[in-house]
Design an enzyme around this catalytic site. Structure first.
Site, PDB file in Angstrom:
ATOM      1  N   ARG A 110      13.724 -76.673  81.231  1.00  0.00           N
ATOM      2  CA  ARG A 110      15.048 -77.068  80.720  1.00  0.00           C
ATOM      3  C   ARG A 110      15.973 -77.101  81.928  1.00  0.00           C
ATOM      4  NH1 ARG A 110      18.390 -75.122  75.451  1.00  0.00           N
ATOM      5  NH2 ARG A 110      16.910 -76.618  74.599  1.00  0.00           N
ATOM      6  N   HIS A 137      16.209 -85.169  75.225  1.00  0.00           N
ATOM      7  CA  HIS A 137      15.731 -83.980  74.506  1.00  0.00           C
ATOM      8  C   HIS A 137      14.551 -84.423  73.623  1.00  0.00           C
ATOM      9  CE1 HIS A 137      15.644 -80.021  73.108  1.00  0.00           C
ATOM     10  NE2 HIS A 137      16.803 -79.911  72.480  1.00  0.00           N
ATOM     11  N   GLN A 140      13.053 -82.299  70.658  1.00  0.00           N
ATOM     12  CA  GLN A 140      13.990 -82.254  69.533  1.00  0.00           C
ATOM     13  C   GLN A 140      13.852 -83.509  68.668  1.00  0.00           C
ATOM     14  OE1 GLN A 140      16.404 -79.722  68.762  1.00  0.00           O
ATOM     15  NE2 GLN A 140      16.315 -80.888  66.869  1.00  0.00           N
ATOM     16  N   ASP A 232      25.573 -83.584  66.711  1.00  0.00           N
ATOM     17  CA  ASP A 232      25.261 -82.577  67.732  1.00  0.00           C
ATOM     18  C   ASP A 232      26.600 -82.108  68.299  1.00  0.00           C
ATOM     19  OD1 ASP A 232      24.051 -81.027  69.712  1.00  0.00           O
ATOM     20  OD2 ASP A 232      23.387 -82.737  70.934  1.00  0.00           O
ATOM     21  N   CYS A 272      20.694 -80.549  65.583  1.00  0.00           N
ATOM     22  CA  CYS A 272      19.663 -79.878  66.395  1.00  0.00           C
ATOM     23  C   CYS A 272      19.946 -78.395  66.553  1.00  0.00           C
ATOM     24  CB  CYS A 272      19.544 -80.553  67.752  1.00  0.00           C
ATOM     25  SG  CYS A 272      21.092 -80.608  68.658  1.00  0.00           S
ATOM     26  N   ARG A 300      10.341 -77.240  64.944  1.00  0.00           N
ATOM     27  CA  ARG A 300      10.224 -77.236  66.419  1.00  0.00           C
ATOM     28  C   ARG A 300       8.932 -76.515  66.807  1.00  0.00           C
ATOM     29  NH1 ARG A 300      14.856 -77.608  69.606  1.00  0.00           N
ATOM     30  NH2 ARG A 300      13.400 -77.707  71.331  1.00  0.00           N
TER      31      ARG A 300
HETATM   32  N1   CP Z   1      18.090 -77.433  69.538  1.00  0.00           N
HETATM   33  C1   CP Z   1      17.798 -76.718  70.635  1.00  0.00           C
HETATM   34  O1   CP Z   1      17.197 -77.197  71.588  1.00  0.00           O
HETATM   35  O2   CP Z   1      18.196 -75.416  70.580  1.00  0.00           O
HETATM   36  P1   CP Z   1      18.243 -74.397  71.803  1.00  0.00           P
HETATM   37  O3   CP Z   1      19.277 -74.900  72.776  1.00  0.00           O
HETATM   38  O4   CP Z   1      18.622 -73.089  71.187  1.00  0.00           O
HETATM   39  O5   CP Z   1      16.889 -74.348  72.446  1.00  0.00           O
HETATM   40  N1  NVA Z   2      23.395 -81.816  73.426  1.00  0.00           N
HETATM   41  C1  NVA Z   2      23.206 -80.380  73.406  1.00  0.00           C
HETATM   42  C2  NVA Z   2      21.917 -80.051  72.736  1.00  0.00           C
HETATM   43  C3  NVA Z   2      21.677 -78.581  72.565  1.00  0.00           C
HETATM   44  C4  NVA Z   2      20.340 -78.294  71.958  1.00  0.00           C
HETATM   45  C5  NVA Z   2      23.251 -79.829  74.812  1.00  0.00           C
HETATM   46  O1  NVA Z   2      22.694 -80.441  75.721  1.00  0.00           O
HETATM   47  O2  NVA Z   2      23.851 -78.766  75.012  1.00  0.00           O
END
Ligand code: CP
Ligand code: NVA
Length: 322
Positions: A110, A137, A140, A232, A272, A300
């Site tokens: 990440r 993502h 997701q 989101d 999400c 997930r």
């Molecule tokens: N939706 C999602 O990716 O959640 P987290 O940021 O908690 O991993």
């Molecule tokens: N768009 C959001 C998604 C979180 C799961 C972010 O990148 O923070």
């Protein structure tokens, strides 16, 4: 138990949905379905396999589901917290990749910069899975469509509306929807539309799959007749400084009861997570009967287990040098 045929994916890594065709997505969904039906019966599939999890940003769902997921499959995970020292700051990403491939069988990353996941993937022989970057993502969006398929059946000809920021989640949703033949309508404030390259790519895929991709600044038009409405956060991780400014700009893009009334009766509400009640979604919609947000969170686990099995379960995969 009779051995289940999980099929194969013709890729080493999962960095972006653009690497997948509709048949590959079907393979992932089928594997995820089996892993969901028989959660504890596939506990030897990745026995002894180690997963490195490199996270530059916070996470609840992605971290938990990959960690619990690999344990369900007989393997284990090592978490590298890079929130203080970003990837590439102590040593090059190439060297990180070349070390990790000697110890583990897969990486979930990440990162802030999308190109850093790409760089990891390009510099090691083991699978690299994008657990969210500033641009994509993929895990997701695959889970979102796996969930939609569970709820609605075949998504071809259905309509998903995405309202809010044209961000990483939106990009991956555009890619999956257009490959699977699901209409997708994105409603954002001016200046917050999804990336034009992603939109063009989605439009190209939609021509093949027979779906419609629509980008608008009108939230009500986006939601009209939708089978599901998605939102989101307005400020993604890394955009915390813009939170207040965005809260004012996005005010008319809150998914509330009035906006949901423009969609089909009983349209599903998707997010999400993490969610902010009173911002991108009203508490009534978030906690209402048509919200499927926790089903998505559960899925997930199953979808990512499928990705791990399909990428890390390949027999040829042994650490280099061994
Ligand atoms: N939706 C999602 O990716 O959640 P987290 O940021 O908690 O991993
Ligand atoms: N768009 C959001 C998604 C979180 C799961 C972010 O990148 O923070």
């Amino acid at each position: 138990m009779k051995k289940h045929d999980f099929g194969t994916l013709p890729i080493k890594d999962l960095v972006s949905i653009s690497q997948l065709c509709a048949a590959d997505i079907a393979t992932i969904f089928s594997a995820a379905g089996e892993l969901k039906r028989n959660r504890y019966k596939h506990d030897a599939l990745l026995r002894g396999r180690r997963l490195a999890m490199i996270f530059e940003k916070e996470s609840l769902r992605t971290r938990f589901t990959f960690d619990v997921g690999i344990q369900d499959l007989g393997g284990s995970a090592v978490f590298l917290d890079h929130r203080d020292a970003r990837l590439g700051s102590r040593e090059s990403i190439k060297d990180v990749a070349r070390n990790l491939e000697r110890w583990v069988h897969g990486i979930v990353a990440r990162t802030f910069k999308h190109k850093h996941v790409e760089e990891l993937a390009a510099n090691c022989s083991i699978p690299v899975v994008n657990g969210l970057s500033d641009f994509m993502h993929p895990c997701q969006a695959l889970t979102d469509f796996f969930t939609l398929t569970e709820k609605l059946g075949d998504v071809r000809g259905r309509k998903l509306a995405y309202v809010g920021d044209g961000n990483n989640t939106c990009h991956s949703l555009l890619q999956v929807a257009s490959k699977l033949g699901c209409h997708i309508s994105v409603g954002t404030p001016e200046g917050y539309e999804p990336n034009s390259r992603i939109v063009s790519e989605a439009m190209l895929s939609s021509r093949e799959s027979g779906s419609i991709v629509e980008i608008t600044n009108d939230a009500e038009a986006a939601v009209a007749g939708a089978d599901a409405v998605y939102t989101d956060v307005w400020a993604s991780m890394g955009q915390e400084d813009e939170r207040e400014e965005r809260a004012a700009i996005f005010l008319d893009y809150q998914v509330d009861e009035d906006l949901m009334a423009r969609a089909k009766p009983n349209a599903l509400f998707m997010h999400c997570l993490p969610a902010h009640r009173g911002h991108e979604v009203s508490a009534g919609v978030m906690d209402g009967p048509n919200a499927v947000v926790y089903d998505i969170a559960e899925n997930r686990l199953h979808v990512q287990k499928a990705i791990l099995v399909l990428l890390m379960g390949k027999p040829a995969l042994v650490p280099v040098g061994v």
